[in-house]
Each structure stands twice: as C-alpha cells, then as structure tokens.
Write a protein that holds these residues in place. Structure first.
Motif, mmCIF file in Angstrom:
data_model
loop_
_atom_site.group_PDB
_atom_site.id
_atom_site.type_symbol
_atom_site.label_atom_id
_atom_site.label_comp_id
_atom_site.label_asym_id
_atom_site.label_seq_id
_atom_site.Cartn_x
_atom_site.Cartn_y
_atom_site.Cartn_z
ATOM 1 N N PRO A 159 -5.791 -0.601 -10.538
ATOM 2 C CA PRO A 159 -5.483 -0.574 -9.118
ATOM 3 C C PRO A 159 -5.018 -1.581 -8.394
ATOM 4 O O PRO A 159 -4.317 -1.471 -7.286
ATOM 5 C CB PRO A 159 -7.072 -0.042 -8.633
ATOM 6 C CG PRO A 159 -7.802 0.283 -9.980
ATOM 7 C CD PRO A 159 -7.287 -0.585 -10.985
ATOM 8 N N ALA A 160 -5.270 -2.878 -8.784
ATOM 9 C CA ALA A 160 -4.725 -4.000 -8.116
ATOM 10 C C ALA A 160 -3.030 -4.228 -8.315
ATOM 11 O O ALA A 160 -2.593 -5.104 -7.842
ATOM 12 C CB ALA A 160 -5.683 -5.149 -8.330
ATOM 13 N N GLU A 244 4.135 0.248 -3.852
ATOM 14 C CA GLU A 244 2.643 0.603 -4.334
ATOM 15 C C GLU A 244 2.692 1.904 -5.326
ATOM 16 O O GLU A 244 3.367 2.895 -5.149
ATOM 17 C CB GLU A 244 2.164 1.087 -2.849
ATOM 18 C CG GLU A 244 0.622 1.388 -2.845
ATOM 19 C CD GLU A 244 -0.102 1.890 -1.452
ATOM 20 O OE1 GLU A 244 -0.869 1.261 -1.003
ATOM 21 O OE2 GLU A 244 0.677 2.741 -1.044
ATOM 22 N N ALA A 248 -2.908 3.589 -5.656
ATOM 23 C CA ALA A 248 -3.233 2.767 -4.660
ATOM 24 C C ALA A 248 -2.582 3.699 -3.261
ATOM 25 O O ALA A 248 -3.745 3.607 -2.386
ATOM 26 C CB ALA A 248 -2.378 1.642 -4.668
ATOM 27 N N TRP A 249 -1.841 4.303 -3.279
ATOM 28 C CA TRP A 249 -1.589 5.403 -2.230
ATOM 29 C C TRP A 249 -2.581 6.292 -1.877
ATOM 30 O O TRP A 249 -3.334 6.608 -0.763
ATOM 31 C CB TRP A 249 -0.193 6.253 -2.092
ATOM 32 C CG TRP A 249 0.113 7.025 -1.169
ATOM 33 C CD1 TRP A 249 0.638 6.935 0.061
ATOM 34 C CD2 TRP A 249 -0.248 8.447 -1.309
ATOM 35 N NE1 TRP A 249 0.763 8.134 0.645
ATOM 36 C CE2 TRP A 249 0.075 9.139 -0.064
ATOM 37 C CE3 TRP A 249 -0.911 9.234 -2.295
ATOM 38 C CZ2 TRP A 249 0.006 10.471 0.120
ATOM 39 C CZ3 TRP A 249 -1.024 10.791 -2.098
ATOM 40 C CH2 TRP A 249 -0.618 11.179 -0.656
ATOM 41 N N HIS A 251 -5.888 6.201 -2.685
ATOM 42 C CA HIS A 251 -6.946 5.426 -2.030
ATOM 43 C C HIS A 251 -6.895 5.027 -0.777
ATOM 44 O O HIS A 251 -7.903 4.844 0.151
ATOM 45 C CB HIS A 251 -7.301 4.256 -3.053
ATOM 46 C CG HIS A 251 -7.880 4.608 -4.602
ATOM 47 N ND1 HIS A 251 -7.904 4.107 -5.473
ATOM 48 C CD2 HIS A 251 -8.476 5.908 -5.252
ATOM 49 C CE1 HIS A 251 -8.549 4.350 -6.532
ATOM 50 N NE2 HIS A 251 -8.566 5.670 -6.093
ATOM 51 N N HIS A 252 -5.639 4.365 -0.281
ATOM 52 C CA HIS A 252 -5.655 3.537 0.762
ATOM 53 C C HIS A 252 -4.851 4.719 1.923
ATOM 54 O O HIS A 252 -5.396 4.428 3.160
ATOM 55 C CB HIS A 252 -4.636 2.499 0.428
ATOM 56 C CG HIS A 252 -5.255 1.568 -0.269
ATOM 57 N ND1 HIS A 252 -4.541 0.744 -1.004
ATOM 58 C CD2 HIS A 252 -6.621 1.261 -0.589
ATOM 59 C CE1 HIS A 252 -5.136 -0.127 -1.937
ATOM 60 N NE2 HIS A 252 -6.498 0.427 -1.479
#
Length: 298
Positions: A159-160, A244, A248-249, A251-252
């Motif tokens: 994820p990072a 990204e 990640a999209w 989640h964020h």
C-alpha cells in the motif's frame, strides 16, 4: 502458486456487484494492448504499438454488441444501465445499443486449463516478459524471465508503494512466443468489421491494478481470480493522482466522494467479461492473484 496461477492468493475484503448475463461465445481474434499517454489519453501499448484506435464509430459499433449480451452495470445504489437485444451476424453493427459498460458471461474452461501455473511455466518459463509500471502513463518497462516474475515478483501490492514504482505484467506480449496460447482463446463473438481484436494478457498480485486512464473500446476477461472495476463516462474526469495505485485511491480518495461523484463499479470473476466503451475512464484492482486477458477492438 500451485496447480494454477492463483496459488497463494490473498483475497481482499472489497464488496462487489458482478451482474453477469449473456450468451455463449463464438469466433476468434488476434493480438495487442494499450498503455497511457501524458494528458490523460492512452493509446495502444504492446511494445511499439502506439497510436489511437477506436473512435466514435467503433465505440457505437462495439456498444451495439455488448448491449445485447449484458444486463449492465449498476451503481452502488442499484440503478441498471444497460440492456437490449444482440446485434446479429457475429459482427458489431452501428446503430443499435448504447455506449455503456456491460457484463457478459462467457465460460472459458479450455483456455483456463492452459493458464494453470505448471502449464504456463512449462511453455513460457524461460521467455522474457515485459513489465510496465502500474501508473497511469506506464513509462518504465523492464524485461525479466517469466519464471522469475511468477516466483519472485508476483506479490500483493504494498500500500505504501507508488504505482510508478510497481511493476505489473499486462500486455507488451511477444505474439510470436505467446501465439500458441492466444490461438486457444475464444474472444467475445463480436468485432468491428474490417478489423481484428488486439489481445493483452496479464498476471498480477492481489491489490495490484492500474489507476484511472482511458483508451478505445474492448473487452476484459478474468481467467483466474477477481478484478474490480471503477468507471466514469468520458465527460466526468475522476479525482486521482496518476502515480497513485488504485489500492491507495480506494483507501484515501474513494471514501471522500459524494454519492454523485462515485464511479460505476463491478467485480468480474472467472468466465465473466466486461465490455468497456470508447474513452471511458476506468481503474482496475485485482482482489486476488489474477490471470486476465483483454481484447481491444479496432
């Protein structure tokens, strides 16, 4: 991975709404893939295969076939978006149907058996495959032996890690080497008259995917695993960063979207095919280690 390429898969807890419907497949196709360009547009990306394909006429034609085979995608609220009757003659004809995504059910047991891990490694283990970065523009390319990719690089998405730092096997296939496998694949039974479909084959780990981009029309089928799709019509540019990852999209950014800003969504399973229209924005997320193939029209 054991027995088939979904070995050691790590499923993700993301709810889905796959709505398959349709007819059995007929016919055959050819080879190719797409990758993005700066400025939001994407062109074909199988090696040197670059330049636009599709267009308004192609999109209308492909949509005519898809409209007859799928019940359509639903928004999370459940609104149906498609339907209709199939265009005839095995070719896609302009005029009938709508320019909307559709889901089809087209079982592919024979091709699935050929995509078992042992079969793929025996046939292609020492062949080089070209990996692309899993960001919108796919600038970076790396060649590695297929066996090395399967045994050492085929992992769940970190994820990072940015998409621009994530390597992903999809398309850029050497059609001389992979031709014997592609000849066994039976694509959806519709095409644009006077053209051949262009295949793009891939294998990727859970949590991987490609962030939002667009290109010409086509079909995407899952052979093993599950793939979640997020789609917006051409006139509705999504909120995203090109480097990204889709994970990640999700989640964020996704949780912050208002109901009217959310994309159309579906999850496709083995034997299911998604028709994506011309120039529709879309992002993908593999919920398991997945094997998949797309047929680009035009």
């Amino acid at each position: 991975m054991s027995g088939h390429v979904v070995l050691g898969r790590q499923p993700m807890a993301v709810s889905g709404c796959a709505l398959p419907a349709g007819k059995r497949r007929r016919g055959a196709g050819a080879a190719g893939k797409r990758s993005p360009r700066p400025g939001g547009a994407r062109g074909p990306g199988a090696g040197a295969r670059r330049g636009p394909h599709g267009g308004a006429a192609a999109a209308a034609a492909a949509a005519a076939a898809a409209a007859g085979l799928g019940r359509g995608l639903r928004r999370r609220a459940g609104r149906r978006l498609g339907g209709g009757r199939a265009a005839g003659g095995g070719a896609v004809h302009r005029g009938a149907g709508r320019r909307l995504p559709h889901l089809l059910r087209l079982p592919a047991a024979v091709f699935q058996a050929l995509c078992a891990k042992d079969k793929l490694l025996a046939a292609f283990g020492d062949h080089l495959v070209r990996l692309s970065t899993a960001n919108t523009y796919s600038y970076r390319k790396v060649d590695v032996p297929f066996q090395e990719y399967v045994e050492h690089l085929l992992k769940p998405q970190d994820p990072a890690t940015l998409g621009s730092d994530t390597l992903y096997f999809f398309g850029d296939n050497n059609f001389t080497e992979w031709g014997p496998l592609f000849q066994k694949y039976v694509p959806p039974p519709f095409h644009i008259p006077g053209t051949r479909g262009a295949y793009s084959f891939g294998i990727a780990g859970s949590g991987s995917g490609v962030p939002f981009h667009w290109h010409g029309p086509g079909y995407s089928e899952v052979i093993f695993g599950r793939k979640r799709w997020f789609l917006y019509p051409p006139d509705k540019t999504p909120h995203f960063h090109p480097n990204e990852t889709t994970l990640a999209w999700l989640h964020h950014t996704y949780p912050t979207l208002l109901p009217g800003e959310r994309p159309l969504e579906c999850t496709i399973h083995p034997g299911e095919v998604l028709y994506f229209p011309d120039r529709w924005w879309h992002a993908t997320l593999n919920l398991d280690t997945s094997v998949f193939i797309s047929t680009f029209l035009g």
